[in-house]
Motif scaffolding. Structure first.
Motif, PDB file in Angstrom:
ATOM      1  N   UNK A 126      -6.020  -8.937  -3.571  1.00 11.98           N
ATOM      2  CA  UNK A 126      -6.601  -9.329  -2.327  1.00 11.98           C
ATOM      3  C   UNK A 126      -6.778  -8.100  -1.238  1.00 11.98           C
ATOM      4  N   UNK A 127      -7.267  -6.896  -1.609  1.00 10.23           N
ATOM      5  CA  UNK A 127      -7.275  -5.811  -0.722  1.00 10.23           C
ATOM      6  C   UNK A 127      -8.405  -5.729  -0.188  1.00 10.23           C
ATOM      7  N   UNK A 223      -4.666  -3.384   3.774  1.00  7.73           N
ATOM      8  CA  UNK A 223      -5.893  -2.987   3.117  1.00  7.73           C
ATOM      9  C   UNK A 223      -7.070  -3.618   3.604  1.00  7.73           C
ATOM     10  N   UNK A 224      -7.128  -4.622   3.820  1.00  5.74           N
ATOM     11  CA  UNK A 224      -8.494  -5.524   3.893  1.00  5.74           C
ATOM     12  C   UNK A 224      -9.091  -4.801   5.307  1.00  5.74           C
ATOM     13  N   UNK A 225      -8.290  -4.809   6.329  1.00  4.09           N
ATOM     14  CA  UNK A 225      -8.701  -4.326   7.699  1.00  4.09           C
ATOM     15  C   UNK A 225      -8.960  -3.043   7.610  1.00  4.09           C
ATOM     16  N   UNK A 241      -9.261   1.082  -4.243  1.00  5.19           N
ATOM     17  CA  UNK A 241      -8.290   1.517  -3.271  1.00  5.19           C
ATOM     18  C   UNK A 241      -7.086   1.980  -4.107  1.00  5.19           C
ATOM     19  N   UNK A 242      -6.494   3.007  -3.721  1.00  2.00           N
ATOM     20  CA  UNK A 242      -5.463   3.808  -4.229  1.00  2.00           C
ATOM     21  C   UNK A 242      -4.256   3.986  -3.180  1.00  2.00           C
ATOM     22  N   UNK A 347      -5.964  -1.411  -6.703  1.00  2.00           N
ATOM     23  CA  UNK A 347      -6.546  -2.488  -6.200  1.00  2.00           C
ATOM     24  C   UNK A 347      -6.661  -3.503  -7.651  1.00  2.00           C
ATOM     25  N   UNK A 348      -6.983  -4.610  -7.788  1.00  2.00           N
ATOM     26  CA  UNK A 348      -6.895  -5.603  -8.711  1.00  2.00           C
ATOM     27  C   UNK A 348      -8.129  -5.718  -9.253  1.00  2.00           C
TER      28      UNK A 348
END
Length: 425
Positions: A126-127, A223-225, A241-242, A347-348
């Motif tokens: 959920x990033x 991460x989302x914001x 994302x890493x 990220x997944x």
């Protein structure tokens, strides 16, 4: 004799080919076949002795050392050659089998490592932001190119928050700030990589919070914001994302045996044991490197020099891994891969297959093929009692357009940029 096929399968086929060639070899050696020798007095004619029409006198017959030896010599020579041919074929087949077996073992080991290490990377769920207005969404990346957001997190905790050994969450409100933020653009031709640092003090619009420093976005919304903020700022789609925290940073540095970094001028060392960083080369372990990249006071360029230090460290690590014998040394490579996969989280959406494709596509890229730069800056200011960095809207717009259009090579060649030099403070 013709070479047998590599990795022979049907021994009968090989035997037939060898048998066909035996006769040709005999003919080439000048050895007559037994069936071609005339009987009795005709043997002399066959050997070039004129036929007198009768039985030759004793003095006319060449002395060959005895009729039994003369009859057995061709057969013995042929038997010896046959044995030599059989031994040669056995040696050649054995060598080919060993070669094929070795190739299969190497391929199998490589595939195992490929599967093993990509499967060990920690995934963050959920990033990516949701419920973003369509007008605020960036266009998709150009086909074949990708852009990663690389984040270094100051977790304010001694417990690891990233990697497989994480003992604390990657984010919880107010507990972590993103001290390092880099956009890593990988072009479709897979020949280069472009790393653009976003200063942590960049004064930007954080959705739902108004104007603030860029690193506050991660602290407020994780991460989302942060991804939403960066995408609205740049209009560049973040594909993946890493994240690595400072605990992982130290471990990674030590895993590669430390890094060699050259400081071009003597500057104060405020972190760690204090003192100064003297001008010249330094070999840094994990603690030293962490002190080096976290320093932001007393640097001539302030936050911009700090981002260059971070880039300098990243370049040093990549140089060590990609060209320092690590890739060709199985023991070093295993240790490095173990450490990298244990401290980095992604990220997944980045599946094992996608990660393996990425590694394969970028296999020929070296640190010398990477360009490190800062986002264009217009100046510095103090706003709400905070020291902030003001981004150059015009210069930044051109840079982000080059990233979106996957034309970074042309952009770098035609623009004056704040790129990472050979030496950094």
């Amino acid at each position: 004799m013709r070479r047998p096929n590599a990795c022979p399968g049907d021994g009968g086929v090989g035997a037939n080919v060898a048998g066909d060639e035996d006769g040709r070899a005999d003919a080439a050696d000048g050895v007559p076949e037994a069936v071609g020798v005339p009987e009795g007095g005709d043997a002399a004619a066959a050997d070039g002795v004129p036929d007198s029409g009768g039985v030759p006198e004793a003095g006319d017959v060449p002395d060959t050392g005895g009729s039994a030896d003369e009859a057995g010599a061709p057969e013995a020579a042929e038997a010896r050659r046959a044995r030599i041919r059989r031994r040669t074929r056995r040696v050649l087949y054995g060598a080919l089998i060993l070669l094929c077996t070795g190739a299969l073992l190497i391929a199998g080991t490589g595939y195992w490592a490929y599967q093993h290490y990509t499967g060990r990377v920690q995934r963050i769920p959920h990033v990516f932001p949701t419920d973003v207005p369509a007008a605020a969404l960036p266009p998709p990346s150009r086909s074949g190119s990708q852009t990663f957001l690389l984040v270094g997190v100051d977790s304010r905790s001694d417990l690891p928050t990233t990697g497989k050994d994480a003992k604390a969450p990657e984010w919880k409100p107010g507990a972590q700030r993103s001290d390092t933020m880099m956009l890593v653009h990988l072009p479709a031709d897979h020949k280069h990589a472009y790393v653009v640092s976003l200063p942590r003090d960049s004064w930007v619009n954080v959705p739902g919070h108004g104007m603030a420093k860029l690193n506050a976005a991660f602290s407020w919304g994780g991460p989302p914001l942060l991804i939403d903020t960066v995408q609205r700022l740049t209009r560049v789609k973040i594909d993946h994302l890493a994240v690595i925290d400072w605990s992982g940073f130290r471990k990674l540095t030590d895993a590669v045996g430390g890094v060699d970094i050259t400081v071009d001028r003597t500057v104060t060392r405020r972190n760690g044991p204090g003192g100064v960083w003297t001008a010249g080369p330094h070999h840094m372990d994990g603690d030293d490197a962490l002190d080096y990249v976290r320093e932001r006071y007393g640097l001539p360029g302030g936050d911009l020099d700090r981002t260059h230090r971070q880039q300098n460290f990243l370049r040093a690590v990549l140089s060590k891994v990609l060209s320092g014998g690590t890739v060709t040394n199985p023991l070093k490579l295993k240790r490095t891969l173990d450490q990298v996969t244990s401290v980095v989280s992604v990220d997944d959406r980045l599946s094992d297959g996608a990660l393996r494709d990425l590694v394969w596509d970028m296999r020929s890229v070296r640190s010398s093929d990477m360009v490190f730069m800062n986002a264009p800056v217009a100046g510095f200011d103090t706003i709400q009692k905070q020291s902030v960095v003001l981004l150059d809207d015009t210069g930044s717009a051109q840079l982000w357009e080059a990233v979106r259009n996957d034309t970074m090579a042309d952009f770098v060649a035609t623009h004056s940029l704040d790129t990472l030099g050979t030496h950094v403070s």
